[in-house]
Design an enzyme around this catalytic site. Structure first.
Site, mmCIF file in Angstrom:
data_model
loop_
_atom_site.group_PDB
_atom_site.id
_atom_site.type_symbol
_atom_site.label_atom_id
_atom_site.label_comp_id
_atom_site.label_asym_id
_atom_site.label_seq_id
_atom_site.Cartn_x
_atom_site.Cartn_y
_atom_site.Cartn_z
ATOM 1 N N PHE A 1 0.829 -1.207 0.000
ATOM 2 C CA PHE A 1 0.000 0.000 0.000
ATOM 3 C C PHE A 1 0.871 1.269 0.000
ATOM 4 C CE2 PHE A 1 -2.134 2.844 3.305
ATOM 5 C CZ PHE A 1 -2.821 3.599 2.365
ATOM 6 N N ASN B 1 8.916 -9.038 -2.020
ATOM 7 C CA ASN B 1 8.861 -10.498 -2.147
ATOM 8 C C ASN B 1 7.425 -10.966 -2.385
ATOM 9 O OD1 ASN B 1 7.675 -10.213 0.331
ATOM 10 N ND2 ASN B 1 8.988 -11.670 1.400
ATOM 11 N N THR C 1 2.855 -10.041 1.082
ATOM 12 C CA THR C 1 1.614 -9.284 1.319
ATOM 13 C C THR C 1 1.373 -8.238 0.235
ATOM 14 O OG1 THR C 1 2.763 -7.721 2.758
ATOM 15 C CG2 THR C 1 1.674 -9.585 3.839
ATOM 16 N N GLY C 2 2.395 -7.915 -0.541
ATOM 17 C CA GLY C 2 2.248 -6.928 -1.619
ATOM 18 C C GLY C 2 1.558 -7.540 -2.826
ATOM 19 N N ASP D 1 13.427 -11.030 -1.551
ATOM 20 C CA ASP D 1 13.141 -11.010 -0.120
ATOM 21 C C ASP D 1 14.325 -10.339 0.588
ATOM 22 O OD1 ASP D 1 12.923 -11.606 2.573
ATOM 23 O OD2 ASP D 1 12.385 -13.714 2.272
ATOM 24 N N VAL D 2 14.074 -9.189 1.216
ATOM 25 C CA VAL D 2 15.190 -8.411 1.783
ATOM 26 C C VAL D 2 15.790 -9.030 3.041
ATOM 27 C CG1 VAL D 2 14.441 -6.215 0.785
ATOM 28 C CG2 VAL D 2 13.670 -6.837 3.094
ATOM 29 N N ASN E 1 20.310 -5.788 6.504
ATOM 30 C CA ASN E 1 20.802 -5.871 5.119
ATOM 31 C C ASN E 1 20.740 -4.521 4.411
ATOM 32 O OD1 ASN E 1 21.374 -8.593 5.239
ATOM 33 N ND2 ASN E 1 19.357 -9.224 4.471
ATOM 34 N N TYR F 1 5.715 -7.588 15.682
ATOM 35 C CA TYR F 1 5.805 -6.368 14.863
ATOM 36 C C TYR F 1 6.425 -5.243 15.682
ATOM 37 C CZ TYR F 1 4.128 -2.548 11.809
ATOM 38 O OH TYR F 1 4.031 -1.455 10.982
ATOM 39 N N TYR G 1 23.812 2.361 13.408
ATOM 40 C CA TYR G 1 24.535 2.602 12.143
ATOM 41 C C TYR G 1 24.811 4.097 11.958
ATOM 42 C CZ TYR G 1 24.974 -1.922 9.876
ATOM 43 O OH TYR G 1 25.374 -3.197 9.547
#
Ligand code: UDP
Length: 329
Positions: free
Chosen positions: A13, A34, A37-38, A58-59, A101, A147, A161
């Site tokens: 979305f 990936n 859900t998209g 897939d990240v 990643n 989540y 980072y």
């Protein structure tokens, strides 16, 4: 040379609306998803464009993108309570391993990265409205914990980072956002109510409906995210609409909007469902000069138009997504 932006969760979305925005602003967009859900339907219209490229990836696995990358927007994640229940491990992995990643990629490419955090980092908040300096009230082991904690970890690793590697980072805390391309059967309240109205079913209000949410129209959200990316502010910023409403009043608004003759029925409140949620957007106003412009009435009309345009088959399908093969991992 056009600036290049990598958008993860691009077929979702928010991701798909971000793709549209960055194309409109003259960027070259590398879209990645990936497709758990998209849905490719959300970005189908972009495939013919020279400045658009799609990677089915897939990240949570090593991410490679050839050439320069100027900006990364990490928007890959399941984002509805039903999804967290169905794919809890993937939800944890994309927020943690996936973020790691992408931070590594940003470091390698010397790119600026914006990560999609969430109002869920505040959990079931004990202060109201929620400002960025509130640390939250999250149940780590509850159904939403996968989540909430992934997103809290995501913020921590992003700041690490930034501090340790001097990486150029941005953190958006996204509050409930709605608009065209929301997944009809993802269980979220807006597609749930509109879907029920269109199918001639009663509207299911969870609990007594006294819990509150504040809904932001997607165009406002995307505008806020764009401004945050281009700002020089590295700490978290709430992006959402502070107009708060109870779920019961919202159900009544939907009945009026859709003209349905159905009634409201009450169902049990899911575990750890936050009782109140409203963003304090003082920071976004000050730092970004941003605030939402679209009233709920206008935004909801546009959203209803979108859902009315879906096919009967889509409307009556109980769930578009088969998660079974992903649950083996
Ligand atoms: N909700 C509801 N009926 C539904 C779906 C959701 O009353 O059919 C409620 C849900 O319990 C929550 C609110 O609406 O209090 C918003 O739910 P959603 O899943 O959209 O988002 P989140 O809880 O993550 O804010």
């Amino acid at each position: 040379m056009k600036k290049k932006v990598l958008i993860t969760g691009a077929a979702g979305f928010l991701g798909s609306h971000l793709c549209d925005k960055f194309i409109d602003e003259g960027f070259k967009v590398i879209a990645m998803d990936n497709l758990i859900t998209g849905d490719l339907k959300n970005i189908e219209h972009l495939f013919k464009l020279e400045n658009f490229e799609f990677y089915h990836h897939d990240v949570t696995k090593f991410v490679h993108v050839p050439g320069d990358v100027d900006y990364i927007l990490h928007f890959a994640s399941p984002a509805s309570p039903i999804d967290y229940l169905k794919i809890p491990i993937q939800t944890l992995k994309v927020g943690s391993l996936g973020t790691h990643n992408l931070l590594g990629l940003a470091k390698e490419k010397n790119a600026r990265i914006l990560i999609a955090s969430t109002s869920e980092v505040y959990g079931d908040p004990l202060v109201h409205p929620q400002s960025e300096d509130y640390f939250g009230n999250v149940n780590t082991i509850g159904p939403r914990g996968v989540y909430d904690e992934a997103k809290r970890f995501q913020e921590s690793i992003t700041m690490a980072y930034h501090r340790f590697h001097n990486l150029d980072t941005r953190i958006a805390r996204i509050f409930n956002t709605y608009g065209p391309r929301m997944r009809l059967n993802d269980g979220r309240v807006i597609p749930a109510f509109i879907g029920q109205a269109l199918r001639g079913e009663d509207l299911t209000v969870f609990g007594d409906g006294m819990q509150t949410r504040s809904f932001c129209y997607v165009d406002d959200q995307v505008d806020g995210l764009y401004k945050l990316l281009l700002s020089d502010y590295t700490y978290p910023v709430n992006i959402g609409n502070p107009e708060e409403i109870t779920i019961l009043d919202f159900a009544k608004e939907i009945i009026k909007l859709t003209g349905t003759k159905q009634k409201i029925v009450f169902k049990p409140l899911p575990q750890d469902d936050p009782m109140q949620r409203e963003p304090d957007i003082t920071k976004a106003r000050e730092v970004l000069g941003w605030e939402p412009k679209v009233e709920r009435e206008e935004g909801m009309k546009k959203t209803f138009e979108y859902f009315k345009g879906l096919t009967k088959e889509d409307l009556f399908k109980s769930e578009h997504k088969d998660f079974s093969k992903h649950n083996r991992r």
